[in-house]
Design an enzyme around this catalytic site. Structure first.
Site, PDB file in Angstrom:
ATOM      1  N   ASP A  12      -9.828  -6.045  33.165  1.00 44.97           N
ATOM      2  CA  ASP A  12     -10.547  -5.281  32.139  1.00 44.97           C
ATOM      3  C   ASP A  12     -10.743  -6.098  30.872  1.00 44.97           C
ATOM      4  OD1 ASP A  12      -9.626  -2.376  30.088  1.00 44.97           O
ATOM      5  OD2 ASP A  12     -11.560  -3.365  30.437  1.00 44.97           O
ATOM      6  N   ASP A  28     -17.640  -5.283  28.886  1.00 43.24           N
ATOM      7  CA  ASP A  28     -16.402  -4.622  29.289  1.00 43.24           C
ATOM      8  C   ASP A  28     -16.385  -4.368  30.789  1.00 43.24           C
ATOM      9  OD1 ASP A  28     -14.775  -1.486  28.231  1.00 43.24           O
ATOM     10  OD2 ASP A  28     -14.196  -3.065  29.650  1.00 43.24           O
TER      11      ASP A  28
HETATM   12  C1  47U Z   1     -14.860   3.578  24.425  1.00 40.55           C
HETATM   13  C2  47U Z   1     -15.258   4.435  25.559  1.00 40.55           C
HETATM   14  N1  47U Z   1     -15.746   5.670  25.438  1.00 40.55           N
HETATM   15  N2  47U Z   1     -16.040   6.093  26.669  1.00 40.55           N
HETATM   16  C3  47U Z   1     -16.636   7.392  26.945  1.00 40.55           C
HETATM   17  C4  47U Z   1     -15.703   5.151  27.588  1.00 40.55           C
HETATM   18  C5  47U Z   1     -15.856   5.235  29.066  1.00 40.55           C
HETATM   19  C6  47U Z   1     -15.212   4.076  26.903  1.00 40.55           C
HETATM   20  C7  47U Z   1     -14.709   2.810  27.459  1.00 40.55           C
HETATM   21  C8  47U Z   1     -13.371   3.047  28.131  1.00 40.55           C
HETATM   22  O1  47U Z   1     -12.659   3.999  27.804  1.00 40.55           O
HETATM   23  N3  47U Z   1     -13.054   2.141  29.086  1.00 40.55           N
HETATM   24  C9  47U Z   1     -11.878   2.141  29.798  1.00 40.55           C
HETATM   25  C10 47U Z   1     -11.215   3.301  30.197  1.00 40.55           C
HETATM   26  C11 47U Z   1     -10.039   3.186  30.922  1.00 40.55           C
HETATM   27  C12 47U Z   1      -9.547   1.916  31.243  1.00 40.55           C
HETATM   28  C13 47U Z   1     -10.264   0.809  30.845  1.00 40.55           C
HETATM   29  N4  47U Z   1     -11.409   0.925  30.140  1.00 40.55           N
END
Ligand code: 47U
Length: 330
Positions: A35, A219
């Protein structure tokens, strides 16, 4: 040194990708989500309550002759989607694709939120963001990449994520067989710790390219592509029956719709995301309504170039000074 490991989609819509890693002596194999949007390496473990484990593999430090408790250290992380985990810390030998780091900080979960429990094929995460984001206290720990960096042939790792197929993560080298043509690099802002960079603009389908600097994070741990509302509404305006659903929390449309492609710019280069990547998933198995792979970032406070975008390119994360990120066609 170099390493090379598979990036395996965990379900039929590529919600996340996992990579086999080994921890400890003798090696314990876990499937972890690499990640670039975070910097904690944490695993389901023998310290995770069994009520929070549903099929995940666990790391048991007491079975490893090379594990050491990092005394008095704890961690706690909350991701942007509201998921979270927390626990204690060991150091142990850790390898990805044949690349070994001795004494890697391995964060053992003592609590994980329900969305992690429900993701049965994901045994934890390997944060590949900048180590400044690491949550271990009282002393923060280095990522696998930062620990490996001094021994790498080249200070890079690459992501070759694929649509509905297994790709690869490589460490320490750029595999010219994995991309066609030039890698276009653009500067990365390493603060506060994400791989933050700009897109040079976008276009929808065969429309004209709109030049505009769009800052966001690349990401690998986020499934979808989140961009400013103005861009997203311009995209779905081309889709018959599309609407921004409060109920489903984003843009949905009839699954039979013909979607346009979406092109993003990196400096002077252009990368086109096929429509199929944006026809992300049915909202339920028998539904004829589908959820988009391109969604608005307005609620997030940040634009996120997640897997839907990254799988359209070969991506080089360069830990050079200054850091930079490169995209190439594949
Ligand atoms: C900042 C953000 N807002 N929202 C809706 C999302 C999906 C994010 C990014 C995020 O949470 N990514 C994540 C989640 C779990 C483990 C690793 N990466």
């Amino acid at each position: 040194d170099t390493g090379s490991a598979a990036a395996i989609p965990i379900n039929e819509v590529d919600i996340a990708y996992v990579t086999p890693v080994t921890v400890g002596t003798p090696p314990q194999t876990l499937m972890l989500d690499l990640d670039t949007g975070s910097s904690d390496l944490w695993v389901f473990s023998s310290l995770t309550p069994s009520s929070q484990i549903r099929g995940q593999e666990i790391y048991t430090p007491t079975k490893s002759s090379t594990s050491q408790l990092l005394n008095g250290h704890t961690w706690s992380i909350r991701y942007g989607d509201g998921s979270s985990s927390r626990g204690t810390v060991f150091t142990d030998n850790f390898t990805i694709g044949g690349l070994e780091v001795k004494s890697q900080a391995v964060q053992t979960a003592q609590e994980v939120s329900s969305s992690f429990t429900q993701e049965q094929s994901l045994d934890g995460l390997v944060g590949l963001g900048f180590s400044t984001l690491n949550t271990v206290r009282p002393s923060s720990q280095l990522t696998f990449f930062d620990n490996a960096r001094p021994n790498l042939d080249e200070e890079v790792f690459t992501a070759d994520l694929k649509y509905h197929a297994t790709g690869t993560y490589d460490f320490g080298f750029i595999d010219s067989k994995k991309h066609n043509g030039t890698i276009t690099y653009t500067p990365v802002q390493p603060s506060p710790g994400y791989w933050t960079h700009s897109l040079s603009g976008y276009s929808v389908g065969s429309g004209a390219f709109q030049s505009s600097q769009i800052s966001g994070i690349s990401d690998t741990g986020t499934t979808l592509l989140y961009l400013p509302t103005a861009i997203v509404t311009a995209y779905y305006r081309q889709v018959q029956g599309a609407q921004n659903s409060q109920y489903y929390g984003g843009y949905v449309f009839p699954c039979a719709s013909t979607l346009p492609t979406f092109t993003f710019g990196i400096e002077g280069a252009r990368f086109t995301i096929p429509a199929s990547y944006i026809n992300y998933t049915r909202i339920s198995p028998t539904s004829t309504t589908c959820y988009g792979g391109l969604q608005s970032s307005s609620g997030l406070g940040i634009n996120i170039f997640g897997d839907v975008a990254l799988k359209a390119a070969f991506v080089v994360f360069s830990g050079t000074n200054p850091p930079r990120i490169g995209f190439a066609p594949k």
